[in-house]
Every structure is written in C-alpha cells, then in structure tokens.
Design a protein around this motif. Structure first.
Motif, PDB file in Angstrom:
ATOM      1  N   LEU A  26       1.633   7.059  -6.585  1.00 61.81           N
ATOM      2  CA  LEU A  26       0.610   8.077  -6.869  1.00 61.81           C
ATOM      3  C   LEU A  26       1.148   9.472  -6.580  1.00 61.81           C
ATOM      4  O   LEU A  26       0.927  10.409  -7.351  1.00 61.81           O
ATOM      5  N   GLN A  27       1.854   9.605  -5.474  1.00 63.68           N
ATOM      6  CA  GLN A  27       2.418  10.904  -5.110  1.00 63.68           C
ATOM      7  C   GLN A  27       3.415  11.372  -6.176  1.00 63.68           C
ATOM      8  O   GLN A  27       3.442  12.541  -6.545  1.00 63.68           O
ATOM      9  N   ARG A  73      -8.368  14.983  -3.943  1.00 66.43           N
ATOM     10  CA  ARG A  73      -7.601  13.744  -4.087  1.00 66.43           C
ATOM     11  C   ARG A  73      -6.160  13.910  -3.621  1.00 66.43           C
ATOM     12  O   ARG A  73      -5.544  12.946  -3.150  1.00 66.43           O
ATOM     13  N   VAL A  74      -5.630  15.109  -3.733  1.00 58.45           N
ATOM     14  CA  VAL A  74      -4.280  15.369  -3.249  1.00 58.45           C
ATOM     15  C   VAL A  74      -4.240  15.208  -1.737  1.00 58.45           C
ATOM     16  O   VAL A  74      -3.406  14.477  -1.193  1.00 58.45           O
ATOM     17  N   ALA A  93      -3.595   9.395   3.414  1.00 58.76           N
ATOM     18  CA  ALA A  93      -3.450   7.934   3.347  1.00 58.76           C
ATOM     19  C   ALA A  93      -1.977   7.545   3.408  1.00 58.76           C
ATOM     20  O   ALA A  93      -1.607   6.558   4.062  1.00 58.76           O
ATOM     21  N   LEU A  94      -1.131   8.327   2.761  1.00 57.21           N
ATOM     22  CA  LEU A  94       0.306   8.077   2.778  1.00 57.21           C
ATOM     23  C   LEU A  94       0.857   8.189   4.197  1.00 57.21           C
ATOM     24  O   LEU A  94       1.597   7.311   4.660  1.00 57.21           O
ATOM     25  N   THR A 134      -4.835  11.538  -0.685  1.00 54.44           N
ATOM     26  CA  THR A 134      -3.670  10.683  -0.915  1.00 54.44           C
ATOM     27  C   THR A 134      -2.586  10.944   0.120  1.00 54.44           C
ATOM     28  O   THR A 134      -1.974  10.006   0.647  1.00 54.44           O
ATOM     29  N   ARG A 167       2.429   1.819  -3.409  1.00 58.54           N
ATOM     30  CA  ARG A 167       1.440   2.326  -4.379  1.00 58.54           C
ATOM     31  C   ARG A 167       1.134   3.794  -4.133  1.00 58.54           C
ATOM     32  O   ARG A 167       1.046   4.586  -5.067  1.00 58.54           O
ATOM     33  N   LEU A 168       0.974   4.175  -2.876  1.00 57.14           N
ATOM     34  CA  LEU A 168       0.701   5.580  -2.562  1.00 57.14           C
ATOM     35  C   LEU A 168       1.879   6.475  -2.936  1.00 57.14           C
ATOM     36  O   LEU A 168       1.695   7.594  -3.410  1.00 57.14           O
ATOM     37  N   LYS A 169       3.118   5.983  -2.736  1.00 53.47           N
ATOM     38  CA  LYS A 169       4.294   6.751  -3.148  1.00 53.47           C
ATOM     39  C   LYS A 169       4.311   6.926  -4.663  1.00 53.47           C
ATOM     40  O   LYS A 169       4.671   7.990  -5.174  1.00 53.47           O
ATOM     41  N   LEU A 213      -0.132  12.973  -8.513  1.00 58.82           N
ATOM     42  CA  LEU A 213      -0.414  14.224  -7.807  1.00 58.82           C
ATOM     43  C   LEU A 213       0.143  15.460  -8.498  1.00 58.82           C
ATOM     44  O   LEU A 213      -0.516  16.497  -8.483  1.00 58.82           O
ATOM     45  N   ARG A 217       0.840  -1.209   0.000  1.00 56.43           N
ATOM     46  CA  ARG A 217       0.000   0.000   0.000  1.00 56.43           C
ATOM     47  C   ARG A 217       0.870   1.252   0.000  1.00 56.43           C
ATOM     48  O   ARG A 217       0.621   2.192  -0.748  1.00 56.43           O
TER      49      ARG A 217
END
Length: 81
Positions: A24-25, A38-39, A45-46, A42, A20-22, A29, A17
């Motif tokens: 997305l960042q 969403r920024v 969540a990160l 995210t 995946r978040l990294k 982003l 997880r």
C-alpha cells in the motif's frame, strides 16, 4: 530458504500484514494527497506492525520486506531457535 509455513500463525499474520502495508505504501499512498487521513493511518499501521515483528523476533524478515535487495535471513540462525 525459509517458507511462510515455517513460522507460527502469529508470525505469519504479522509478516503478511507488513507485506500488504508495504505494498500500500509503495503503490497506493503516492496517489493520495499527503494530508489524506488514509496516509497517516497506513503509516501508523505500518509502524505498529513493524514493532510487532520486532517483538516476535522477526527484525531480519521485516528488513527484507522493507529492502528486497537485502540478504535473506539465515535459516540456521540461533536467535530464531
């Protein structure tokens, strides 16, 4: 070298997880406006997932995912035993 299968299922989930978040960042982003919900979602969540990794004793792995140039965690680390 430590493989993902050497971690418990909960640790695997948190590491996957966080990775995946990294991603997305890094990749998604920057294309969004900073005020986009969403920024913020995210980033929260990160942070939450990073705290989960900390609680699971995986701070070194989290730092490695955050900074790929960092040295890999030792597999004979007594803190992981």
């Amino acid at each position: 070298m430590t493989t993902l299968s050497s971690y418990s299922l909960v640790q695997q989930h948190a590491l996957t997880r966080y990775g995946r978040l990294k991603m997305l960042q890094r990749d998604v982003l920057p294309q969004l406006d900073g005020s986009d919900y969403r920024v913020k979602l995210t980033l929260k969540a990160l942070y939450s997932t990073y705290r989960d990794l900390h609680e699971l004793g995986l701070e070194k792995e989290a730092r490695l995912l955050t900074d790929p140039g960092a040295p890999a965690p030792r597999t004979d680390d007594p803190e992981r035993a």
